[in-house]
Structures are given as structure tokens and as C-alpha cells.
Scaffold this motif. Structure first.
Motif, PDB file in Angstrom:
ATOM      1  N   LEU A   1      -8.349  15.920  16.158  1.00  0.00           N
ATOM      2  CA  LEU A   1      -9.349  15.440  15.196  1.00  0.00           C
ATOM      3  C   LEU A   1     -10.747  16.012  15.377  1.00  0.00           C
ATOM      4  O   LEU A   1     -11.575  15.897  14.484  1.00  0.00           O
ATOM      5  CB  LEU A   1      -9.433  13.907  15.257  1.00  0.00           C
TER       6      LEU A   1
ATOM      7  N   GLN B   1      -6.515  12.857  20.864  1.00  0.00           N
ATOM      8  CA  GLN B   1      -7.147  12.953  19.542  1.00  0.00           C
ATOM      9  C   GLN B   1      -8.264  13.990  19.518  1.00  0.00           C
ATOM     10  O   GLN B   1      -8.605  14.516  18.466  1.00  0.00           O
ATOM     11  CB  GLN B   1      -7.712  11.596  19.121  1.00  0.00           C
TER      12      GLN B   1
ATOM     13  N   THR C   1     -11.863  -7.061  11.360  1.00  0.00           N
ATOM     14  CA  THR C   1     -11.134  -5.840  11.671  1.00  0.00           C
ATOM     15  C   THR C   1     -10.269  -5.375  10.501  1.00  0.00           C
ATOM     16  O   THR C   1      -9.691  -4.311  10.552  1.00  0.00           O
ATOM     17  CB  THR C   1     -10.208  -6.090  12.871  1.00  0.00           C
ATOM     18  N   GLU C   2     -10.160  -6.203   9.454  1.00  0.00           N
ATOM     19  CA  GLU C   2      -9.275  -5.838   8.350  1.00  0.00           C
ATOM     20  C   GLU C   2     -10.025  -5.139   7.225  1.00  0.00           C
ATOM     21  O   GLU C   2     -11.248  -5.200   7.137  1.00  0.00           O
ATOM     22  CB  GLU C   2      -8.560  -7.097   7.838  1.00  0.00           C
ATOM     23  N   ARG C   3      -9.229  -4.488   6.373  1.00  0.00           N
ATOM     24  CA  ARG C   3      -9.816  -3.786   5.245  1.00  0.00           C
ATOM     25  C   ARG C   3      -9.901  -4.707   4.048  1.00  0.00           C
ATOM     26  O   ARG C   3      -9.057  -5.578   3.863  1.00  0.00           O
ATOM     27  CB  ARG C   3      -8.939  -2.598   4.862  1.00  0.00           C
TER      28      ARG C   3
ATOM     29  N   TYR D   1     -11.417   3.564   8.782  1.00  0.00           N
ATOM     30  CA  TYR D   1     -11.641   4.943   9.225  1.00  0.00           C
ATOM     31  C   TYR D   1     -11.488   5.946   8.091  1.00  0.00           C
ATOM     32  O   TYR D   1     -12.004   7.054   8.160  1.00  0.00           O
ATOM     33  CB  TYR D   1     -10.737   5.280  10.412  1.00  0.00           C
ATOM     34  N   GLN D   2     -10.785   5.560   7.032  1.00  0.00           N
ATOM     35  CA  GLN D   2     -10.656   6.472   5.901  1.00  0.00           C
ATOM     36  C   GLN D   2     -12.013   6.708   5.242  1.00  0.00           C
ATOM     37  O   GLN D   2     -12.337   7.822   4.860  1.00  0.00           O
ATOM     38  CB  GLN D   2      -9.651   5.913   4.887  1.00  0.00           C
TER      39      GLN D   2
ATOM     40  N   VAL E   1      -4.302  13.260   7.879  1.00  0.00           N
ATOM     41  CA  VAL E   1      -4.599  11.842   8.071  1.00  0.00           C
ATOM     42  C   VAL E   1      -5.544  11.323   6.980  1.00  0.00           C
ATOM     43  O   VAL E   1      -5.536  10.147   6.642  1.00  0.00           O
ATOM     44  CB  VAL E   1      -5.168  11.575   9.485  1.00  0.00           C
TER      45      VAL E   1
ATOM     46  N   LEU F   1      -6.870  10.366   3.467  1.00  0.00           N
ATOM     47  CA  LEU F   1      -6.198   9.967   2.223  1.00  0.00           C
ATOM     48  C   LEU F   1      -6.344  11.031   1.153  1.00  0.00           C
ATOM     49  O   LEU F   1      -7.391  11.664   1.023  1.00  0.00           O
ATOM     50  CB  LEU F   1      -6.797   8.658   1.708  1.00  0.00           C
TER      51      LEU F   1
ATOM     52  N   MET G   1     -15.762   6.066  15.972  1.00  0.00           N
ATOM     53  CA  MET G   1     -14.338   6.028  15.626  1.00  0.00           C
ATOM     54  C   MET G   1     -13.405   5.921  16.825  1.00  0.00           C
ATOM     55  O   MET G   1     -12.187   5.852  16.661  1.00  0.00           O
ATOM     56  CB  MET G   1     -13.969   7.255  14.796  1.00  0.00           C
TER      57      MET G   1
ATOM     58  N   HIS H   1     -14.373  -1.204   9.902  1.00  0.00           N
ATOM     59  CA  HIS H   1     -13.527  -0.298  10.690  1.00  0.00           C
ATOM     60  C   HIS H   1     -12.656   0.605   9.828  1.00  0.00           C
ATOM     61  O   HIS H   1     -11.702   1.169  10.315  1.00  0.00           O
ATOM     62  CB  HIS H   1     -12.646  -1.114  11.637  1.00  0.00           C
TER      63      HIS H   1
ATOM     64  N   THR I   1       0.821  -1.204   0.000  1.00  0.00           N
ATOM     65  CA  THR I   1       0.000   0.000   0.000  1.00  0.00           C
ATOM     66  C   THR I   1       0.860   1.260   0.000  1.00  0.00           C
ATOM     67  O   THR I   1       0.517   2.256  -0.620  1.00  0.00           O
ATOM     68  CB  THR I   1      -0.899   0.012   1.253  1.00  0.00           C
ATOM     69  N   CYS I   2       1.982   1.206   0.714  1.00  0.00           N
ATOM     70  CA  CYS I   2       2.756   2.427   0.904  1.00  0.00           C
ATOM     71  C   CYS I   2       3.609   2.768  -0.306  1.00  0.00           C
ATOM     72  O   CYS I   2       4.304   3.779  -0.295  1.00  0.00           O
ATOM     73  CB  CYS I   2       3.618   2.309   2.141  1.00  0.00           C
TER      74      CYS I   2
ATOM     75  N   ILE J   1     -12.555   8.075  19.041  1.00  0.00           N
ATOM     76  CA  ILE J   1     -11.645   9.222  19.175  1.00  0.00           C
ATOM     77  C   ILE J   1     -11.638   9.691  20.623  1.00  0.00           C
ATOM     78  O   ILE J   1     -12.694  10.007  21.183  1.00  0.00           O
ATOM     79  CB  ILE J   1     -12.062  10.329  18.192  1.00  0.00           C
ATOM     80  N   LYS J   2     -10.461   9.679  21.219  1.00  0.00           N
ATOM     81  CA  LYS J   2     -10.368  10.015  22.639  1.00  0.00           C
ATOM     82  C   LYS J   2      -9.112  10.800  22.959  1.00  0.00           C
ATOM     83  O   LYS J   2      -8.177  10.856  22.160  1.00  0.00           O
ATOM     84  CB  LYS J   2     -10.272   8.770  23.506  1.00  0.00           C
TER      85      LYS J   2
END
Lengths: 177, 897
Positions: free
Chosen positions: B514, B510, B431-433, B478-479, B632, B634, B504, B476, B344-345, B506-507
Motif C-alpha cells: 500500500l 502492508q 467504528t462502523e460506517r 478507509y475507502q 482495494v 472501490l 490508517m 474509520h 453491500t456485496c 498501515i504496517k
């Protein structure tokens, strides 16, 4: 291609690509800073050339006598940067630091019993199961943890590891150092 | 009052009940103990703690203050007091208390340490220095010397590098003396020494000598990742090229071939010593080419990317310095994709280099990728390579040339590719994309482009459907959620956005970086309570920073972790002075004001408003620190085009001008609410507001916000005019104005304000975008302010004028203006009534939903299997609109005066 360096307190402003992932928990300020205040060399991060955070590991040194060791508290890689060997790089560094300056006997970590991918990965890195911690993970569903260990140089006789560690079952209160 | 068995026995029951959280009984027991012995400090302190724990902070603080006068010296009382003060965020009093106690017991080490810590909590470096030196004198521990040196260093840290730094020199003197005595022993102590040296001009050689000297060897400094890096940096700075090069090569060959910052240092040792003109035939360049090639050859099993990118980096530099290297660059870039294109990177790895290519080379690059990889998508690896190619194509501007029709065709293509990739991911964990997720995100990016081009909202609706559907298979991702949140906001559907945001996790920190995704102009959706809820929950991080970070600074002293001290202080300061915090503060004041729906309550709210922290001066504004994370999300847009994050903002990013406006508004209104006479302060506020209204605000504020500034300026001018006229009449001043003239002047201002208040009614095209709600909300908000102004104008005449009859004409001018304000609210209601009709579920089904599906060019929408999802999501958006409208309607009705 990544720069492996110590984690800085201000990295907390830039770790969203990692921490927005659902498997990575975000803790309060004290959690991260208390690790940095005590074991700054066991908290490392991998970043891209443009300083985007890709992964980090946080650890501590604990135990007494033959139990003195490095512990991996959390290790996490952002989804975009998985399967690049970043975890291995960070683990190698943590093990090195646990040897020098901490001079520990071993490094250990806890992993969910169901997390087969992670368990296999740690085995590849030289870790083996030392014991099963019964219902270590609470929450929606309780789950056992494997306490996995890798001996360091100081453990000449490999006393910190054993065969069939899986069958040694302990309660969570027994694994507090 | 030292601890005695007798006292312990007396206190045990109190501690016991407090421990289990029974504070009521704790208070009773303390009272009982105090009755018998009124000067029992610890009982009073425990009572204060029990009061604080039961939420009675004020009473607790009163008790603490009483105790302060008594100057307690026993540790447990002080510790207990410190707990109360800490939870109140008050650190100052403890300094005095510990100073006092320590002076009374100079040989009590713990009290003196606590004194030091109480100063460290307040970042009182000078005080720390004094106490640390005293600690060292009394207790002879070297550690206290390091505390002193750290405290001195911190006092010197803000001196510019080119100026003589007395503090650093002092710190250095103390350090070198300790070193000579062999007392610098740990790596952290060495780091402190290095901070002191490197904080001064041109001390690289000295720092290097230290690292390479005895202390460096003793602490094995070179084993430490940071110090190893620093040493090479210093070798480079002092021109020890060969040593530097050997050190970098040793790391790259034996420790970590992937370590980018070491690779960069290696190149520094190659390029810095050679003039560009001599580079071509230099040994250095030949060596670098040989070394990077060798490094690449060493990567056999599970190759790391670093060495391959190092080759690219090398040839890029050669191209920059010598030129004539384009073909080689292109070959390497293409080969890199061939090797790592399934990661991906890969896109991120190369995007910096691709951005440097001229447009012909960039097209050739993409073309060659297509030649090598075609459109093959038969395996997971191939899918990943295809996605990277598509990213490069977008990044090099191929999509920018497309017409809307071509873009739409590409949306359909990406959707198909997304669907084709799904079967490959059927065994992935929840949990995976999914492998094709980025196709759906890129389809959304294209739809956002089309929206920008055509101004139509249907592409945005399509983006919602596609992403919501894809999110089902990748729960999950988040993008996807980030894009969805923004698109929902553009579509005016705030509760859809908050619903996603809440999933999400967010805590904590963040919240600072965010929360702007959900709180920016959140007040514009007419859902004031929901917006406030979001703001308050995000605001917790700033309280945590006050409560937790000082304790962590103390931890760093406790463990002598000097290398982290400046970092922790910077971290604390970045949160304390966060731009987002200030924006949230202002937004909360706006919304709290709007909660007061009657004019009299709004006026008393303003009277009570605390404004000491409501600053707006330039120095304050410029020292805000922007921690907001906008990267963050994309983004594969070309480097000169706005990012997706920027494109999906409902309006311009909140900034210092916005902050100034929403600081001036409550401050001016507060002045009016008190009916204070016009003074220099009021004139200063007015001058600032005038400056705002006369400058170009197009990039900083929305049209409606700029209008608010102008309207309020006129209204506040009217107040000023009337206030001065009344004062002149009361004092029978020679310069007093004819009453008719006052009335005319007030009228002129209010007429100008009234003219700006008028607006065209809102037209509905089926979709109620953000701007519709913004326009309506801003009108309601403006009138809420004007109601206060009118109330104050009338009160000026009623309570301040000696003869009310003099200002009768002005009174009727005010009456006219009030009628205009009512009209403005009535027009809002008329609009809302019409809009409510459009967004009823039955109307959405027969109207909007029909329009969405009828002849849509989006394949996803035409597919029968997606109809249920499209209907569900459209109705959900409709429900959000309806909620906003109902709330806004209530808000406007309640403000009709």
C-alpha cells in the motif's frame, strides 16, 4: 458465495480490504507465519470467486489434559462482507478441525466485555461465558474479557462449560496455557 | 569447552547484566573474563553480542570474525554468534561454523540440526539434503528423511513440468520406500508425497490412489479442507465424473452450501463430460438444473448466497454454450437483487455477470431494478438496495454518457441521499460506517470524472470537502481516506495526504502493498524530508523479511509442516524481489542525493555510493514482482474504463522504465564523480540511457522525467568528449583533437542540454496542482545533477589535463553553461515568489476561497453550514502548498553555484 480454504502465506499481500478496517490489527510477518507453520489447518480464509479476501480466522491448539482445546486467536470480516454468515462458516470449520485431527475438548475465545454484538453472535454459535478475565485488554482503556467456550464431542460430560461463568473472575496470568 | 559448573559460575554475572540490557557492563565483564582466559570463546561471543546490542555492529562483526578463525564448537558460543550474525542479516558464516562444529562432534544431534537450519536459512537445498541424510543415518529418525525429501523436492521445483525431473523422481523413490515401510503417517507427510507426485507430469491417478488408499484413510485426509478439494480435482482430472459429482454434492448438501470452489467443481462434472452440441438435451444439464433448484429451495432461514449464484452461473454457461437463454439470465439477476440487494456485496456478486450482458440487456436490467424498487429510501434495507442500483447504473455506463452539468446534478442528488441516510445511522458505533457512505464516495467519483473532462481543479476541491465532511461521521472509513489521499496528491497538497495516510494504521506487509499510495513520486512535492521519512518507514518490511521469514521457514521444518514450505519461500521471494522495494530504493537514493546541498558534498556522497545492488539489466527488471495493491480502492466504473485508482494517479504508475532511468542517473554521476576514464562500463550506461531517450516514453515517464534523461545524456556526452580529449592530449596520441574542436563538441552538448532546461514560467490559477510542484522540483533536481557534472568537467581540466591551458576554451564553455543552470534556478525562484503570494492565508481567503464558493453548482458548497469546513480545509491545503514552496525555495537557493 465464498470459497472457504486454508490461508496461504501469500494471502498476506491481498488482505488489505480486511486489515484496513480499524478493528483489525496488522501484525508482523512472524505472527502470521508462526501460526501457519504450526497449525496450517486452523488458519482459514473466505474469498470471493475472484479471490478477493473477505474474512479470515486464525487459531491454535493448546493446553494439557482436560484443557487441550482449540483457541480462536483472531476472527475478522471485511466491512463489505458482514452479516453474510461468513464468521459462522469459519467457526464451524475451526470447531471441526479442533475435533478432527486435534481431538480437543472444547474451543475457546476471548472477547471484549463491551462487545455485545460479538458476544450475542458467539452465543448463537453455541458458546457460553466460562469466566471473566480481569483487565485482559490493556491500552488506552483497560477492559475485562469474557473467556467463552463451546464443548466439543470429546467433552462428553460438558466439563468445559458452566452456568454463570461470568461470576468466575480470574487474573490475566491465570489464562496462559 | 563444554558447560561446567565452574564456567557457569563465571558467566552468570555476564548473563545477568545482559538480560537486563546493561550491555556496557556486559562488555566490561567480558573483557575481564578474557583477560584471565583469552581463549574463552563464549566470553568473546557474548562481548560481540553486547557490542551489537549497543549499536556497534562493525566492532561486533570483527569479533565474530576472530572467533570464526578459532573454529568454536560449543553450542552456547555458536548460538550467541548466530544471534549477532542474524541481526546483521548475515547467514552465510554460520553454515561454516556449524559444519565445523558438527564434523568435530558427529554424534551431537543438536549441532547437526543447527547445521541443517543454517543451510535452510540460506535456502541451500542441496546442502540441506546432505545434512538431513546424515542426520537420518546417525540418529535414525524418519523425520530427517522427510527433511531430506523436502530438500530434494525444493531442488526440483523449478524444472518445467514437461521435462523429466530427476529430483522429483529421486524424492518419489524415497517416499514410496518410506510408505511401504508404513512410515508415512501424518497428513503433512502425505502432503509432501502429493507435492512430489503432482510436480510430475500426468500423475493424477497415482496421487488419487494415495489419497484414497490406506494412508489417506489413516490420516483422514478427506476431512482436511485442502485435500478434500484436491481429491475432487483429481477425480475430475481422471474422468471419474460420477464420483466427483457425488463428492461435490455431498459437501454442498451437508457441509457448506455456500462453498464456491466446490460449486465450480460440481459444474465441471456437469459440463466437461458433455460436448457443447449435445448439452441442450443432456441428462447432465437437466440434473444440474434440478440440483441447483433444490439447493435454492433448501435455503430458507438466513439464506446463503451461494446456491442462488450457482443458478446464475449455470444459466450463464448455458447462454455461452447454447445461447437463447438471455431472458432466463435477466430474470435470475433481477431476482437476485430482489433477494440480496440489501447486502453491500450484491454488486460485487453480480458485476461479473452484468459485465457479460450486451448493452441493451444491461439497461433492461437496471430499468427493471428501478421498476421493482423505485427510489424508496425509507429503511436501512431500502437505502442499501438503492446504493446497489446506483452502482449497477454507473457500472453499466449510464454516468459515462452524462455532460458535466448532468454529472453535477447527480453529485447533488447523491449528496442529498447521503444526508437523508444519516439519521438511520445515529446509533451506529464509532467504528462502523454510515449507511449512505458510498453515496459520498460516488459523488467524489463523479467529481473526478468532471475534473478529467474539464481539467478544472474545483471539482476535486469539492470532492475533498464532501469526503472530509462524510469522514467526520464515519471516522474509520478507509475507502474515503484512499480517495482523499489521491485527490490531495492531485491537488499538490502532500502534507494533507500524509496526514490521512498516517491515520490508517498501515504496517508491516502492508508497507509493501500500500505504500505506493503515498510514496509514488513523493519527491515531486518539494518536501524531501517528509518523502524520505515515508520511504524509510515503509522500507522496514524488507528488513523484517530478511530477519523473520527465514526463521519461519525453520519453524515449518521444526513442525514438519511441509505443505507450507514452498509458500513461505515464495512469500520471502515476493518481498525480496518486490518491484515496490526497488522503486523505493531508487527514490531513496534520489532523495539522499538531494539532501547534499553543496556540490562538493554531493560529489563525495556519489563517490561513496554503493552501486553493487543498483542493477538495471533486463533480467533484473523483469524479475521484479509487483505486489502493489491497486484493487482495494472501490471502483464502479464500467469494465472497459480506467478504474478510479488509475484515474487518480498524479502521473503514470512507476514502472521498470522509471527504475532504469533512476538507476542510470546515479551510476553515471558516480562515474563522473570519480573522474574515472571512459571505459566499457561508462559506454554501456550511456547506451542504456540513449536507448531510453530515443524510445517512446509517453506512457512511462512524465515529460519532465523524459527531459531529465535527455539533459543528462547530453551532459554525460560532454563529459565523455572532454575526458577522452584530455587523455589523448596527455598521452600525445596521434588521434588527439584540436582544442577548439573539443570545445565546440562540448559546447554542442551543453547547448542542447541548456535548451532543454528552459521552461515557461508557471501560471497559477489559484490551485497549485501536483504538476506545478513536479515541474519545479524536477528543475531543481536536474540542476543539482548538472552542478555535479559541471564540477567534474572543471575538475577534469584542473586535475587530469597535463596542460590546463590547452582546454581554456572548453573552460569558458562550462562557465557559460553554469550561468544557464543558475538562470534555471533563478526562474524557479521567481515562480515560487509569485506562487507564495497566491497561497498566503489572506490571499486564499480573498482569492481561492471566494472562487470556490462564488456561484458553485455544488449544493454542498452552497450550504451555509459547510462554510467553516470549506475554509478550514482550503487553508490546510494552502498551508501544505506553502510548506512545499518554502522548502523548494530553500532547495533552489542553496544550489546556485
Amino acid at each position: 458465495m465464498s470459497s472457504l480454504r486454508q490461508f496461504k502465506a501469500t494471502d498476506l499481500f491481498n488482505f488489505n480490504a480486511i486489515n484496513l478496517d480499524s478493528l483489525t490489527e496488522t501484525y508482523n510477518i512472524s505472527f502470521y507465519l508462526s501460526y501457519l507453520a504450526r497449525w496450517p489447518d486452523l488458519f482459514s480464509v473466505q474469498c470471493t470467486p475472484s479471490e478477493t479476501l473477505m474474512a479470515y480466522v486464525m487459531g491454535k491448539a493448546e493446553g494439557t489434559g482436560l484443557d487441550w482445546h482449540g483457541h480462536v486467536t483472531a476472527i475478522t470480516v471485511a466491512p463489505e462482507y458482514r452479516r453474510l454468515g461468513l464468521a459462522e462458516g469459519m467457526m464451524t470449520l475451526l470447531e471441526k478441525v479442533s475435533e478432527e485431527p486435534y481431538d480437543g475438548y472444547f474451543v475457546d475465545l476471548f472477547v471484549r466485555r463491551s462487545n455485545k454484538v460479538a458476544i450475542e453472535m458467539y452465543k448463537r454459535f453455541g458458546y457460553s461465558i466460562y469466566r471473566t478475565v480481569i483487565e485482559y485488554y490493556s491500552g488506552d482503556t483497560t477492559e475485562d474479557a469474557f473467556d467463552m467456550r463451546k464443548p466439543l464431542k470429546r467433552d462428553v460430560d460438558r466439563q468445559s462449560v458452566r452456568e454463570n461463568g461470568e461470576t468466575f473472575r480470574v487474573e490475566p496470568h491465570e489464562v496462559v496455557f | 569447552m563444554a558447560s561446567t559448573p565452574d564456567l557457569d559460575k563465571k558467566l552468570k554475572p555476564i548473563y545477568d547484566v545482559m538480560e537486563v540490557g546493561n550491555y556496557r557492563e556486559g562488555i566490561q565483564l567480558c573483557n575481564k573474563a578474557l583477560k584471565k582466559q583469552p581463549d574463552l570463546h563464549i566470553a568473546k561471543a557474548l562481548k560481540a553480542l553486547a557490542l551489537e546490542r549497543s549499536g556497534k555492529m562493525n566492532e561486533a562483526l570483527l569479533l565474530c570474525e576472530e572467533l570464526q578463525w578459532a573454529k568454536p564448537t560449543d553450542e552456547s558460543t555458536l548460538r550467541t554468534l548466530s544471534m549477532v550474525y542474524r541481526s546483521a542479516g548475515k547467514y552465510e558464516p554460520m553454515i561454516k561454523l556449524y559444519a565445523n562444529a558438527s564434523k568435530a562432534n558427529p554424534m551431537n544431534e543438536n549441532l547437526a540440526t543447527q547445521w541443517f537450519m543454517s543451510l535452510a536459512r540460506m535456502l541451500d537445498f542441496k546442502g540441506q539434503q546432505m545434512v538431513a541424510l546424515q542426520l537420518n543415518k546417525n540418529f535414525k529418525k524418519t523425520n530427517y528423511m522427510f527433511w531430506a525429501i523436502m530438500s530434494i523436492t525444493l531442488q526440483g521445483q523449478n524444472v518445467p513440468a514437461n521435462q523429466p525431473n530427476v529430483m522429483y523422481r529421486l524424492a518419489e523413490g524415497m517416499m514410496s520406500k518410506l510408505n511401504a515401510e508404513g512410515k508415512v503417517q501424518t497428513i503433512e507427510e502425505l502432503q509432501l508425497y502429493l507435492i512430489v507426485l503432482l510436480g510430475q507430469k500426468d500423475r493424477y491417478a497415482d496421487a488419487l490412489a494415495l489419497l484414497e488408499g490406506d494412508i489417506g484413510k489413516k490420516t483422514k485426509a478427506i476431512e482436511n479442507v485442502e485435500l478434500r478439494h484436491l481429491r475432487i480435482e483429481l477425480l475430475i482430472k481422471t474422468g471419474r465424473w460420477q464420483d466427483a459429482r457425488d463428492a461435490t454434492k455431498q459437501i454442498l448438501q451437508n457441509v457448506n452450501s455456500d462453498d464456491w470452489r466446490t460449486i465450480i467443481q460440481y459444474f465441471d462434472t456437469i459440463f466437461l463430460p458433455v460436448q457443447d452440441a449435445d448439452l441442450k438435451d443432456s441428462d447432465n444439464l437437466a440434473e444440474a438444473r434440478a440440483f441447483t433448484t433444490e439447493q435454492v429451495q433448501n435455503e430458507t432461514k438466513n439464506p446463503k448466497r451461494g446456491p442462488f449464484l450457482a443458478q446464475i452461473e449455470l444459466e450463464k454457461r448455458v447462454q455461452e454454450k447454447i445461447g437463447d437463454n438471455k431472458a432466463k439470465m435477466l430474470d435470475l439477476l433481477v431476482a437476485y437483487v430482489d433477494k440480496f440487494g440489501s447486502k453491500t456485496c450484491c454488486f460485487e456478486d453480480l458485476s461479473g455477470y452484468i459485465a457479460n450482458l450486451c448493452s441493451e440487456d444491461a439497461s433492461e436490467f437496471c430499468q427493471r431494478l428501478r421498476e421493482n424498487h423505485g427510489e424508496k429510501s425509507g429503511t436501512v434495507k431500502e437505502i442499501c438496495i438503492q446504493i446497489n442500483i446506483v452502482r449497477f447504473e454507473r457500472f453499466t455506463g449510464q454516468h459515462s454518457k452524462f455532460s458535466s452539468t448532468q454529472s453535477m446534478a447527480l453529485v447533488n442528488k447523491f449528496w442529498k441521499l447521503y444526508e437523508d441516510a444519516l439519521p438511520f445511522g445515529k446509533d451506529l458505533e464509532q467504528t462502523e460506517r454510515q449507511y449512505g457512505d458510498d453515496y459520498s464516495i460516488m459523488a467524489a467519483h463523479l467529481l473526478i470524472d468532471i475534473h478529467k473532462d474539464t481539467k478544472s481543479y474545483f471539482p476535486l476541491l469539492s470532492a475533498v470537502f464532501i469526503l472530509e465532511h462524510a469522514l467526520d461521521a464515519s471516522k474509520h472509513n478507509y475507502q474515503m481516506k484512499l480517495v482523499l489521499i489521491r485527490v490531495y496528491e492531485l491537488l499538490g497538497a502532500f502534507t494533507c495526504a500524509t496526514g490521512l495516510y498516517s491515520t490508517m494504521g498501515i504496517k508491516h506487509v502492508q508497507h509493501d502493498t500500500l505504500s505506493h499510495f503515498i510514496t509514488d513520486r513523493a519527491s515531486s512535492f518539494g518536501l524531501f524530508d517528509e518523502a524520505l521519512r515515508q520511504l524509510y518507514s515503509a522500507h522496514e518490511i524488507y528488513h523484517s523479511n530478511e530477519a523473520e521469514t527465514p526463521e519461519m521457514i525453520l519453524q515449518a521444518y521444526k513442525y514438519s509442516t511441509f505443505s507450507k514450505m514452498q509458500e513461505f519461500i515464495e512469500f520471502q521471494s515476493r518481498l525480496e524481489n518486490s518491484l515496490q522495494k526497488m522503486i523505493a530504493d531508487r527514490e531513496m537514493i534520489r532523495l539522499e542525493f538531494l539532501k547534499e546541498d553543496s556540490v562538493s558534498r554531493a560529489v563525495s556522497w556519489l563517490q561513496e555510493l554503493e552501486i553493487t545492488n543498483l542493477k538495471y539489466d533486463d533480467q533484473f527488471a523483469e524479475s521484479r514482482i509487483d505486489n502493489r495493491d491497486t484493487t482495494v480502492m472501490l471502483n464502479w466504473n464500467p469494465k472497459d474504463s480506467p478504474s478510479v485508482e488509475a484515474l487518480t494517479r498524479p502521473a503514470s504508475q512507476l514502472n521498470r522504465i522509471w527504475m532504469t532511468l533512476f538507476t542510470l542517473v546515479p551510476r553515471i554521476l558516480k562515474h563522473m564523480a570519480h573522474l574515472h576514464p571512459i571505459d566499457a562500463e561508462y559506454e554501456k550506461l550511456m547506451a542504456a540511457l540513449e536507448k531510453l531517450t530515443t524510445s517512446d516514453l509517453s506512457g512511462a515517464l512524465t515529460e519532465e522525467e523524459a527531459k531529465l534523461a535527455k539533459i543528462l545524456f547530453h551532459a554525460a556526452k560532454a563529459f565523455q568528449r572532454l575526458s577522452v580529449a584530455i587523455a589523448d592530449h596527455n598521452s600525445n596520441s596521434a588521434s588527439k583533437e584540436e582544442p577548439a574542436k573539443t570545445a565546440a563538441a562540448v559546447k554542442e552538448q551543453l547547448v542542447a542540454a541548456g535548451a532543454l532546461l528552459k521552461r515557461e514560467s508557471v501560471k497559477s490559477t489559484g490551485v497549485l496542482p501536483w504538476h506545478t510542484f513536479h515541474e519545479l522540483t524536477m528543475t531543481v533536481e536536474t540542476v543539482a545533477y548538472l552542478n555535479v557534472v559541471n564540477h567534474c568537467l572543471q575538475n577534469l581540466i584542473a586535475t587530469k589535463a597535463a596542460k590546463k591551458a590547452t582546454f581554456k576554451a572548453t573552460g569558458s564553455v562550462i562557465q557559460d553553461f553554469m550561468a544557464q543552470c543558475r538562470q534555471a534556478l533563478q526562474s524557479v525562484q521567481t515562480d515560487i515568489t509569485a506562487l507564495r503570494n497566491v497561497v498566503r492565508p489572506d490571499r486564499i481567503r480573498s482569492g481561492l476561497l471566494y472562487e470556490i464558493c462564488d456561484g458553485s453548482a455544488v449544493d454542498f458548497i452552497r450550504s451555509p453550514s459547510h462554510q467553516a469546513l470549506i475554509e478550514e480545509k482550503t487553508l490546510k491545503i494552502g498551508t501544505s502548498w506553502m510548506n512545499s514552496l518554502i522548502n523548494l525555495q530553500q532547495e533552489s537557493i542553496s544550489r546556485i553555484v
